[in-house]
Design a protein around this motif. Structure first.
Motif, PDB file in Angstrom:
ATOM      1  N   CYS A  53       0.811  -1.220   0.000  1.00 57.96           N
ATOM      2  CA  CYS A  53       0.000   0.000   0.000  1.00 57.96           C
ATOM      3  C   CYS A  53       0.839   1.262   0.000  1.00 57.96           C
ATOM      4  N   GLY A  54       2.132   1.130   0.304  1.00 56.14           N
ATOM      5  CA  GLY A  54       3.008   2.302   0.312  1.00 56.14           C
ATOM      6  C   GLY A  54       3.015   3.040   1.627  1.00 56.14           C
ATOM      7  N   SER A  55       2.186   2.626   2.585  1.00 58.18           N
ATOM      8  CA  SER A  55       2.133   3.274   3.903  1.00 58.18           C
ATOM      9  C   SER A  55       2.896   2.428   4.910  1.00 58.18           C
ATOM     10  N   PRO A  56       3.736   3.039   5.734  1.00 56.61           N
ATOM     11  CA  PRO A  56       4.545   2.269   6.698  1.00 56.61           C
ATOM     12  C   PRO A  56       3.682   1.690   7.816  1.00 56.61           C
ATOM     13  N   MET A  57       3.808   0.390   8.030  1.00 59.01           N
ATOM     14  CA  MET A  57       3.035  -0.291   9.064  1.00 59.01           C
ATOM     15  C   MET A  57       3.926  -0.854  10.169  1.00 59.01           C
ATOM     16  N   GLN A  58       5.257  -0.866   9.959  1.00 59.10           N
ATOM     17  CA  GLN A  58       6.180  -1.394  10.949  1.00 59.10           C
ATOM     18  C   GLN A  58       7.398  -0.483  11.054  1.00 59.10           C
ATOM     19  N   GLU A  59       8.085  -0.584  12.181  1.00 57.82           N
ATOM     20  CA  GLU A  59       9.320   0.174  12.375  1.00 57.82           C
ATOM     21  C   GLU A  59      10.521  -0.750  12.202  1.00 57.82           C
ATOM     22  N   TYR A  60      11.562  -0.229  11.552  1.00 59.12           N
ATOM     23  CA  TYR A  60      12.796  -0.979  11.329  1.00 59.12           C
ATOM     24  C   TYR A  60      13.971  -0.062  11.645  1.00 59.12           C
ATOM     25  N   GLN A  61      15.161  -0.560  11.345  1.00 55.17           N
ATOM     26  CA  GLN A  61      16.363   0.255  11.471  1.00 55.17           C
ATOM     27  C   GLN A  61      16.930   0.514  10.084  1.00 55.17           C
ATOM     28  N   CYS A  62      17.427   1.729   9.873  1.00 55.58           N
ATOM     29  CA  CYS A  62      18.073   2.061   8.605  1.00 55.58           C
ATOM     30  C   CYS A  62      19.285   1.162   8.409  1.00 55.58           C
ATOM     31  N   ASN A  63      19.426   0.601   7.235  1.00 51.86           N
ATOM     32  CA  ASN A  63      20.541  -0.305   6.962  1.00 51.86           C
ATOM     33  C   ASN A  63      21.887   0.395   7.006  1.00 51.86           C
ATOM     34  N   VAL A  64      21.885   1.715   6.846  1.00 52.49           N
ATOM     35  CA  VAL A  64      23.149   2.447   6.792  1.00 52.49           C
ATOM     36  C   VAL A  64      23.528   3.009   8.156  1.00 52.49           C
ATOM     37  N   CYS A  65      22.612   3.781   8.762  1.00 50.50           N
ATOM     38  CA  CYS A  65      22.967   4.477  10.011  1.00 50.50           C
ATOM     39  C   CYS A  65      22.252   3.913  11.238  1.00 50.50           C
ATOM     40  N   ARG A  66      21.345   2.951  11.038  1.00 51.81           N
ATOM     41  CA  ARG A  66      20.676   2.228  12.126  1.00 51.81           C
ATOM     42  C   ARG A  66      19.663   3.062  12.908  1.00 51.81           C
ATOM     43  N   VAL A  67      19.289   4.225  12.428  1.00 57.52           N
ATOM     44  CA  VAL A  67      18.250   4.977  13.118  1.00 57.52           C
ATOM     45  C   VAL A  67      16.892   4.388  12.761  1.00 57.52           C
ATOM     46  N   ARG A  68      15.859   4.817  13.483  1.00 56.54           N
ATOM     47  CA  ARG A  68      14.537   4.242  13.291  1.00 56.54           C
ATOM     48  C   ARG A  68      13.921   4.731  11.985  1.00 56.54           C
ATOM     49  N   ILE A  69      13.348   3.806  11.228  1.00 54.98           N
ATOM     50  CA  ILE A  69      12.665   4.161   9.989  1.00 54.98           C
ATOM     51  C   ILE A  69      11.295   3.484   9.978  1.00 54.98           C
ATOM     52  N   GLY A  70      10.478   3.855   8.996  1.00 49.24           N
ATOM     53  CA  GLY A  70       9.146   3.276   8.878  1.00 49.24           C
ATOM     54  C   GLY A  70       8.139   4.009   9.745  1.00 49.24           C
ATOM     55  N   GLY A  71       7.195   3.294  10.274  1.00 49.32           N
ATOM     56  CA  GLY A  71       6.159   3.897  11.104  1.00 49.32           C
ATOM     57  C   GLY A  71       5.174   2.841  11.549  1.00 49.32           C
ATOM     58  N   THR A  72       4.079   3.269  12.126  1.00 49.27           N
ATOM     59  CA  THR A  72       3.051   2.338  12.607  1.00 49.27           C
ATOM     60  C   THR A  72       1.686   2.821  12.158  1.00 49.27           C
ATOM     61  N   SER A  73       0.813   1.857  11.887  1.00 46.64           N
ATOM     62  CA  SER A  73      -0.584   2.150  11.531  1.00 46.64           C
ATOM     63  C   SER A  73      -0.693   3.101  10.348  1.00 46.64           C
ATOM     64  N   GLY A  74       0.226   2.992   9.420  1.00 50.37           N
ATOM     65  CA  GLY A  74       0.180   3.829   8.225  1.00 50.37           C
ATOM     66  C   GLY A  74       0.701   5.222   8.424  1.00 50.37           C
ATOM     67  N   THR A  75       1.245   5.532   9.622  1.00 47.43           N
ATOM     68  CA  THR A  75       1.768   6.871   9.911  1.00 47.43           C
ATOM     69  C   THR A  75       3.286   6.831   9.936  1.00 47.43           C
ATOM     70  N   LEU A  76       3.905   7.681   9.159  1.00 44.32           N
ATOM     71  CA  LEU A  76       5.366   7.732   9.066  1.00 44.32           C
ATOM     72  C   LEU A  76       5.954   8.287  10.352  1.00 44.32           C
ATOM     73  N   ASP A  77       7.062   7.693  10.812  1.00 45.34           N
ATOM     74  CA  ASP A  77       7.770   8.218  11.979  1.00 45.34           C
ATOM     75  C   ASP A  77       8.092   9.692  11.759  1.00 45.34           C
ATOM     76  N   THR A  78       7.913  10.500  12.795  1.00 46.52           N
ATOM     77  CA  THR A  78       8.039  11.953  12.642  1.00 46.52           C
ATOM     78  C   THR A  78       9.436  12.404  12.220  1.00 46.52           C
ATOM     79  N   ALA A  79      10.458  11.599  12.533  1.00 42.06           N
ATOM     80  CA  ALA A  79      11.825  11.993  12.152  1.00 42.06           C
ATOM     81  C   ALA A  79      12.131  11.656  10.695  1.00 42.06           C
ATOM     82  N   ASN A  80      11.279  10.839  10.067  1.00 44.57           N
ATOM     83  CA  ASN A  80      11.470  10.469   8.665  1.00 44.57           C
ATOM     84  C   ASN A  80      10.700  11.433   7.772  1.00 44.57           C
ATOM     85  N   ARG A  81      10.946  11.344   6.477  1.00 44.68           N
ATOM     86  CA  ARG A  81      10.270  12.232   5.534  1.00 44.68           C
ATOM     87  C   ARG A  81      10.123  11.525   4.194  1.00 44.68           C
ATOM     88  N   VAL A  82       9.211  12.040   3.399  1.00 47.57           N
ATOM     89  CA  VAL A  82       9.031  11.514   2.047  1.00 47.57           C
ATOM     90  C   VAL A  82      10.267  11.857   1.227  1.00 47.57           C
TER      91      VAL A  82
END
Length: 904
Positions: free
Chosen positions: A212-241
């Motif tokens: 669907c293109g909407s983030p449903m889970q949180e993961y770690q960035c493969n490069v810097c290991r910070v939090r990426i993704g989101g929950t319930s279709g809402t993007l983590d606030t520190a991430n961006r399109v």
């Protein structure tokens, strides 16, 4: 020895490949110099065939360089031309209508040997090596071609190189030829646009979400290991399109020459040999520009180099090093030696001079976009390179013959012997004295096969694709050893070593700790790592999914290198081994994907796979270039050698393709990438791992009475630090594997981790009362105690916390804090929660990521971190993250004072 006898030239006149027109002009210049008269030049110019549009002017420039510039610097061969006659020559080249303005200025530079004002290599001077003098002559030849054939705004395809050579300020924003580009547009095109959305982590690393293109889970960035993704279709606030804009970098982005790959690599539609040749032309243009004393040109050149050179670095030396490296890479790509490479490029430049070229109508010659660069590169390849590569052997043989027939060569016995210019003498004294046994011969090679195959690539697709990726595939032979090395290092050091220790710990010390047998085995693995790194480091840096930071682009590993450059991590030097393994697995899988799906029309889902940790040489496209691939090529090669004719080579391409497919490709499985990551001891308690642990095992606080007893049993700072280290090991394993919350921590240490709890958990109360659901509470309690003891000893307990968060609170803030703490029921728990936040989030290495937190209200930051203590949301907003250390210190003193009855 021979070339210093009889006054012969040390460097053969390779300009002779331009033909009879050049030979005539050269002799006229020689006669003019000897007679101190311009009449011989007047006669040559008058009698020049006007159909030779650019040949005669370029020939004149090169003749002046050869007979005047070079001779002025070699006083042993020729007395310097008098100032009066030089003035006549300057007047001659200036008043004739034969030369264009740029070419006329170039001629004046050459007459005064002023062409290398800022780069000694280009300026002719006594004592220069043969290689430097030969490369300088090649650069001058190209500059002469550009100055005469590609004037500004002419629309000539070579105008790109001309602009770089003479007006680099107009190319500051250009996407330079052969430079790597952003792969995201191509990846976007390959993925379904309707259900794929792209995002960026806080540090700008891109990822996509399918379905669907909407983030449903949180993961770690493969490069810097910070939090990426989101929950319930809402993007983590520190991430961006992610921006859809192309992020290809302009300018020169190859870095230092010695860090580049030793093999030619393809770019866009350019095959490896074409890319290597175009880089030679590019760097010759830049060398010429960098040899100027014009500070404006040098400033423009400095602005196109990324990453920027250190202040005071010699720009000309930087580009010259690249040019030398290009010559070596191109020689390997086409299987020819230094002399033949120079001859072939002089022939190419001669062809550029003779070519009738239509203006590039509508083409952006400032290369301001990816598409304009691709079109221009394709045009250069079609216009100049295709015929050049198809006839390169014949061209080189003809060039040698031109050298043989040059009257000047008669003076050089060594050159005549090397190129077999004389009739074969009768053998005297046995075959070992026959000079023809020692003559130079070309070698059949993989590079030679690659450029010969290009015209038939559609007929022999498997062979072509294999050779196209060969610069990557050859490194796969080292992958099993590299994986084994990383597994041994992770097993030995993960969660047991911190960053500072890893940087002080040398490879030599590591090897010394093994037995003799293991030392040799690990040493061989380190050698395998170095070999693979040297083969693919340029391609990895430009095209790999994981890209080492610029300041961590570490070279080969030596005995004195820090251990951290071998430990697979997601940051620092550890990016290199992690990125290397990921790149090699991608190279293996990528080629098999092309082979099965693109050529054999077989779905890769039908191909079996193997775990990376289980992959062996027999399961990979693994081979040694000299022991496996080259003998296979030579076994399908037919060649003849004739004196004076060089080596004539033919390949049985159909049989070679069949045998290569059977030996290296068929039956190879795909490799499932399972990342190998080392966790530093201080990272056991980073944010994501704390969250992961709480998800696996819900955490609870230890009772107050239990906490007091544990603290009472641990008097010494060393005991506290020892227990903290053991708890962090347990946290690391529990985060990964989970466990039962009501299991005693001591039992887990003994049964699962095989650690003696009496030695690791020194406190008796801790061993008997702490369960897995209390491990974070115990860790936090002891970290508070360690911090307080360090503070009491006058040591900096927050040495690794960014200074931005160490701002003191003023009197008004202190009063507000005192009043709020007096109303806080869970004061001790707040001291622990705040310290955990400081230790986990505000470390120095996270300062850049958390710079925006400095002005945040501390209550909001704690809420974002996950602190849910009652009353924390009432903390005064005047207390910000920049006061975090001061707030903790005050709260800790107040908590201790309440416990002991002291006054704050």
């Amino acid at each position: 020895v021979l070339r210093h006898n009889e006054g012969e030239d040390a460097i053969p006149d390779r300009f002779i490949v331009l033909g009879e027109s050049y030979r005539t002009t050269r002799e006229a210049v020689t006669n003019a110099v000897l007679s101190s008269s311009t009449r011989p030049l007047e006669e040559v110019v008058t009698n020049t065939d006007r159909s030779l549009k650019h040949v005669a002017p370029v020939g004149l420039l090169l003749s002046l360089y050869r007979e005047v510039t070079m001779c002025q610097a070699e006083s042993s061969q020729f007395q310097p031309t008098g100032a009066e006659y030089l003035a006549k020559l300057r007047d001659f080249v200036g008043r004739r209508g034969l030369l264009r303005p740029d070419a006329s200025r170039l001629a004046l530079q050459l007459l005064g040997n002023e062409q290398g004002a800022a780069l000694a290599h280009v300026k002719v001077s006594p004592g220069q090596s043969g290689m430097v003098r030969s490369l300088a002559a090649l650069v001058v030849h190209f500059a002469c071609v550009l100055s005469q054939c590609a004037p500004p705004t002419s629309g000539h395809p070579l105008e790109v190189f001309a602009a770089l050579a003479f007006k680099p300020d107009t190319m500051r924003k250009a996407l330079l030829p052969t430079m790597p580009e952003d792969d995201l547009p191509a990846i976007r095109n390959a993925l379904p646009e309707s259900n794929t959305h792209w995002y960026e982590c806080p540090n700008g690393h891109r990822y996509y979400v399918a379905n669907c293109g909407s983030p449903m889970q949180e993961y770690q960035c493969n490069v810097c290991r910070v939090r990426i993704g989101g929950t319930s279709g809402t993007l983590d606030t520190a991430n961006r399109v992610a921006s859809a804009a192309d992020q290809s970098e302009s300018g020169h982005i190859l870095g230092a020459a010695h860090l580049r790959s030793a093999s030619a690599v393809p770019e866009r539609d350019l095959n490896p040999a074409s890319c290597a040749l175009m880089r030679i032309l590019l760097h010759m243009s830049l060398v010429w520009a960098a040899s100027s004393s014009d500070q404006g040109k040098l400033a423009a050149l400095a602005s196109i180099i990324h990453p920027a050179l250190p202040v005071g670095a010699n720009i000309g030396q930087f580009f010259w090093a690249h040019l030398e490296y290009d010559i070596q890479v191109f020689g390997r790509a086409v299987g020819k030696g230094f002399d033949d490479i120079l001859l072939s490029i002089h022939c190419l430049l001669g062809g550029m001079t003779n070519a009738n070229v239509n203006p590039s109508a509508g083409l952006d010659l400032r290369l301001s976009s990816r598409e304009s660069r691709r079109q221009w590169e394709g045009g250069i390849q079609r216009q100049y390179f295709t015929d050049f590569f198809q006839s390169i052997d014949g061209t080189v043989n003809d060039a040698r013959q031109a050298l043989h027939n040059d009257d000047r060569l008669k003076k050089d016995k060594l050159m005549r012997a090397v190129f077999e210019a004389d009739a074969r003498p009768a053998s005297e004294g046995g075959r070992h004295l026959d000079p023809y046994l020692w003559c130079y011969r070309e070698r059949a090679s993989v590079g030679d096969l690659t450029h010969r195959l290009a015209p038939q690539k559609e007929k022999y697709r498997v062979l072509f694709e294999f050779l196209h990726d060969e610069h990557k595939l050859r490194a796969l032979q080292y992958l099993p050893d590299i994986v084994q090395l990383q597994q041994r290092l992770v097993a030995r050091f993960s969660r047991r070593i911190d960053r500072r220790t890893a940087e002080a710990y040398t490879v030599k010390r590591l090897l010394s700790e093994f037995s003799d047998l293991d030392e040799r085995a690990v040493g061989a693995m380190v050698t395998a790592y170095n070999s693979a790194w040297s083969l693919v480091r340029e391609s990895l840096y430009q095209h790999g999914r994981l890209k080492p930071p610029d300041d961590c682009y570490y070279g080969s590993v030596s005995l004195e290198s820090p251990l951290s450059c071998l430990l697979p991590t997601a940051e620092g030097y550890g990016c290199n081994p992690s990125a290397l393994v990921e790149y090699l697995v991608s190279a293996h899988n990528g080629f098999l994907e092309k082979y099965y799906r693109g050529i054999r029309n077989v779905s890769t889902s039908d191909i079996h796979s193997v775990l990376l940790s289980d992959a062996t040489h027999a399961q990979l496209i693994s081979y040694d270039g000299s022991r496996h691939l080259l003998p296979l090529v030579l076994s399908h090669c037919h060649y003849t050698v004739e004196p004076g004719q060089g080596m004539l080579v033919q390949y049985d391409l159909a049989a070679l393709e069949k045998h290569l497919e059977q030996r290296f490709i068929i039956g190879r499985p795909m490799v499932d990438m399972a990342e190998i990551r080392l966790v530093f001891s201080e990272d056991v308690h980073n944010t994501s791992q704390m969250v992961a642990l709480r998800r696996r095992i819900p955490q609870a606080e230890l009772p107050k009475a239990t906490q007091h007893q544990i603290v009472a049993e641990l008097h010494e700072l060393t005991d506290i630090c020892s227990v903290i280290a053991s708890l962090e090991i347990g946290i690391g394993f529990l985060m990964a594997s989970g466990g039962s919350g009501d299991m005693l921590l001591a039992d887990y240490m003994e049964r699962v981790l095989k650690m003696n709890p009496e030695l690791t958990l020194i406190s008796r109360k801790l061993r008997h009362s702490c369960m897995l659901q209390n491990i974070l509470s115990a860790w936090r309690l002891l970290v508070v105690q360690r911090t307080q003891k360090l503070t009491d000893l006058g040591q900096d307990a927050f040495e690794d916390v960014a200074d931005d968060f160490k701002v003191e609170i003023d009197r008004e803030q202190r009063q507000l804090l005192t009043e709020w703490l007096a109303t806080l029921a869970q004061r001790d728990a707040f001291v622990g929660e705040l310290l955990e936040f400081i230790v986990v989030e505000l470390k120095e290495r996270h300062a850049e990521r958390n710079a925006s937190w400095v002005d945040w209200a501390l209550t909001e930051a704690l809420d974002q971190y996950g602190c849910r203590l009652q009353g924390v949301d009432d903390m005064p907003y005047e207390l910000e993250c920049q006061h975090a250390i001061a707030v903790w210190a005050f709260a800790a003193r107040m908590s201790r004072a309440v416990t002991t009855g002291a006054v704050v």
